[in-house]
Motif scaffolding. Structure first.
Motif, PDB file in Angstrom:
ATOM      1  N   LEU A  28      36.513  42.392  40.873  1.00  0.00           N
ATOM      2  CA  LEU A  28      37.228  41.937  39.674  1.00  0.00           C
ATOM      3  C   LEU A  28      36.434  40.884  38.910  1.00  0.00           C
ATOM      4  CD1 LEU A  28      40.919  41.880  40.935  1.00  0.00           C
ATOM      5  CD2 LEU A  28      39.917  43.386  39.201  1.00  0.00           C
ATOM      6  N   ARG A  32      35.454  41.119  35.061  1.00  0.00           N
ATOM      7  CA  ARG A  32      35.811  40.053  34.121  1.00  0.00           C
ATOM      8  C   ARG A  32      34.592  39.614  33.308  1.00  0.00           C
ATOM      9  NH1 ARG A  32      39.512  35.397  34.637  1.00  0.00           N
ATOM     10  NH2 ARG A  32      39.845  35.956  36.809  1.00  0.00           N
ATOM     11  N   ASP A  33      33.460  39.484  33.984  1.00  0.00           N
ATOM     12  CA  ASP A  33      32.237  39.054  33.303  1.00  0.00           C
ATOM     13  C   ASP A  33      31.757  40.085  32.280  1.00  0.00           C
ATOM     14  OD1 ASP A  33      32.233  36.762  34.780  1.00  0.00           O
ATOM     15  OD2 ASP A  33      30.647  37.399  36.172  1.00  0.00           O
ATOM     16  N   ILE A 112      43.833  41.181  37.533  1.00  0.00           N
ATOM     17  CA  ILE A 112      43.662  40.102  36.562  1.00  0.00           C
ATOM     18  C   ILE A 112      44.009  40.635  35.167  1.00  0.00           C
ATOM     19  CG2 ILE A 112      41.859  38.937  37.881  1.00  0.00           C
ATOM     20  CD1 ILE A 112      39.785  40.192  35.960  1.00  0.00           C
ATOM     21  N   THR A 113      44.290  39.713  34.265  1.00  0.00           N
ATOM     22  CA  THR A 113      44.462  40.083  32.857  1.00  0.00           C
ATOM     23  C   THR A 113      43.503  39.238  32.031  1.00  0.00           C
ATOM     24  OG1 THR A 113      46.756  40.804  33.082  1.00  0.00           O
ATOM     25  CG2 THR A 113      46.076  40.051  30.907  1.00  0.00           C
ATOM     26  N   VAL A 114      42.848  39.868  31.072  1.00  0.00           N
ATOM     27  CA  VAL A 114      41.871  39.196  30.215  1.00  0.00           C
ATOM     28  C   VAL A 114      42.166  39.544  28.758  1.00  0.00           C
ATOM     29  CG1 VAL A 114      39.403  38.919  29.743  1.00  0.00           C
ATOM     30  CG2 VAL A 114      40.149  39.571  32.040  1.00  0.00           C
ATOM     31  N   TRP A 247      49.178  40.322  36.956  1.00  0.00           N
ATOM     32  CA  TRP A 247      48.294  39.565  37.847  1.00  0.00           C
ATOM     33  C   TRP A 247      48.709  39.855  39.276  1.00  0.00           C
ATOM     34  CZ3 TRP A 247      44.156  36.176  37.072  1.00  0.00           C
ATOM     35  CH2 TRP A 247      43.842  35.877  35.735  1.00  0.00           C
TER      36      TRP A 247
END
Ligand code: MG
Ligand code: MG
Length: 282
Positions: A28, A32-33, A112-114, A247
Motif C-alpha cells: 500500500l 500511495r507513492d 487506504i484512501t488518497v 480505511w
C-alpha cells in the motif's frame, strides 16, 4: 458444517501474522507513492502485485473466487470492491485502495484512501480529504477501543461515535456508514469470524480478549449509506452519487496490549491521539 476454528489465536500465531501484515503495508505504501493524475488503476494494481511477489507472498485477493487482482481500487462514488483496470485517475479524485497478502499461510488486510493531488478545485479537495480523515479517524478510534473493549460492540460504538461526532459532511448531512459491509476476523483466512459492525447493534458481540485479530474497516460516504453493486458484479457504488472512503488495518490484541499488524509502527502514530500506545508482539 465445517470445523469452526476459535476466533482467539495463540501468541505464536499472532507473531506469524506480523510478516503478512508488513508486506501488505509495503504494497500500500508503494501504491500511495505512485498515485498521481494520469496513472491508471491497473498500473497501481501492478505496483502492489510486484511488492507482494517480491516479498515471497501471495495476493490473498486472488484467492477469492473469481477475482484476478491484488487490490480493489474504488474511485469517487465507488466505496469498495472496485476492480482495477483502464480507468485514468484525475486530479482531485478520491481513491480507496484495499490490498492483502498471504505469507506462510497467514494473512494481512489493509486499505487506504488518497485524494489525487493537483486539483485546482480547493473546495472539492478539502471536502474529499475531510471524508477520508473522518473514515481514517474512525478506524483508529476502533483500534484504540480494542485495547480496553469487553465486547465487539464496544469497538463498533467507538467507530460509529467518531463518524457521527464529526458533524455534517460537505453535503450538509451526516456522514453515511455502510451497513451491508463490515469488518472481520483475520488469520489463516483473510475473512474469518467474527463480523465487526461499524455501527451499534442490539447484540454486544463476542468477547474481546487476547488472541483476537480484527480487520477494522469503516466504509463511509459523504451522503446516503445506500449503495448498489455495479454491472461488473463487484464494485459497490453510492446510490446518490456521493463520495465514499475506506480505511482498514488488521489489529491484534495480545496479553500486553494491541499491535496494528499492517502498520510498520504498530499503529503508534494513529493511536497517539486516543492515548493508546501499541505494545510489540514478541
Ligand atoms: Mg481489505
Ligand atoms: Mg477486510
Amino acid at each position: 458444517m465445517a470445523f469452526r476454528r476459535s476466533i482467539y489465536k495463540s501468541r505464536a500465531q499472532l507473531e506469524l501474522m506480523r510478516e503478512p501484515g508488513l508486506i501488505t503495508a509495503a504494497a500500500l505504501a508503494a501504491v500511495r507513492d505512485a498515485v498521481r493524475p494520469g496513472i491508471t488503476t491497473g498500473e497501481l494494481d501492478a505496483i502492489a502485485d510486484r511488492v507482494v511477489a517480491d516479498r515471497g507472498a501471495e495476493s490473498n485477493f486472488k484467492l477469492v473466487r473469481g477475482y484476478r487482482h491484488t487490490t480493489c481500487i474504488s474511485v469517487n462514488d465507488q466505496v469498495v470492491h472496485g476492480i482495477p483496470g483502464s480507468r485514468v485517475l484525475q486530479a482531485g479524485d478520491i481513491v480507496s485502495i484495499d490490498a492483502g497478502a498471504q505469507f506462510k499461510g497467514w494473512n494481512g488486510d489493509s486499505a487506504i484512501t488518497v485524494v489525487v493531488p493537483g486539483s485546482d478545485d480547493a473546495g472539492l479537495t478539502s471536502a474529499r480529504q475531510a471524508l477520508s480523515d473522518v473514515t481514517e479517524g474512525s478506524m483508529w478510534a476502533g483500534a484504540a477501543a480494542m485495547a480496553t473493549a469487553k465486547h465487539l460492540g464496544d469497538i463498533s460504538a467507538a467507530i460509529e461515535d467518531h463518524i457521527l461526532g464529526a458533524g455534517p459532511s460537505a453535503l450538509g448531512v451526516p456522514y453515511g456508514i455502510l451497513r451491508d459491509y463490515v469488518g472481520h476476523g483475520i488469520g489463516r483466512k483473510m475473512h474469518e469470524a467474527p463480523s465487526l459492525f461499524n455501527y451499534r447493534t442490539p447484540d454486544r458481540g463476542a468477547e474481546v480478549r487476547p488472541g483476537l485479530v480484527l480487520a477494522i474497516e469503516p466504509m463511509v460516504t459523504a451522503g446516503s449509506d445506500q449503495t448498489f453493486v455495479e454491472d461488473d458484479d463487484w464494485t459497490v457504488t453510492t446510490t446518490d452519487g456521493s463520495d465514499g472512503a475506506h480505511w482498514e488495518h488488521s489489529v491484534a490484541l495480545h496479553d500486553g496490549g494491541i499491535w496494528v499488524l499492517t502498520a510498520p509502527d504498530g499503529g503508534a502514530a494513529g493511536l497517539a491521539p486516543f492515548g493508546v500506545t501499541p505494545v510489540p508482539l514478541g
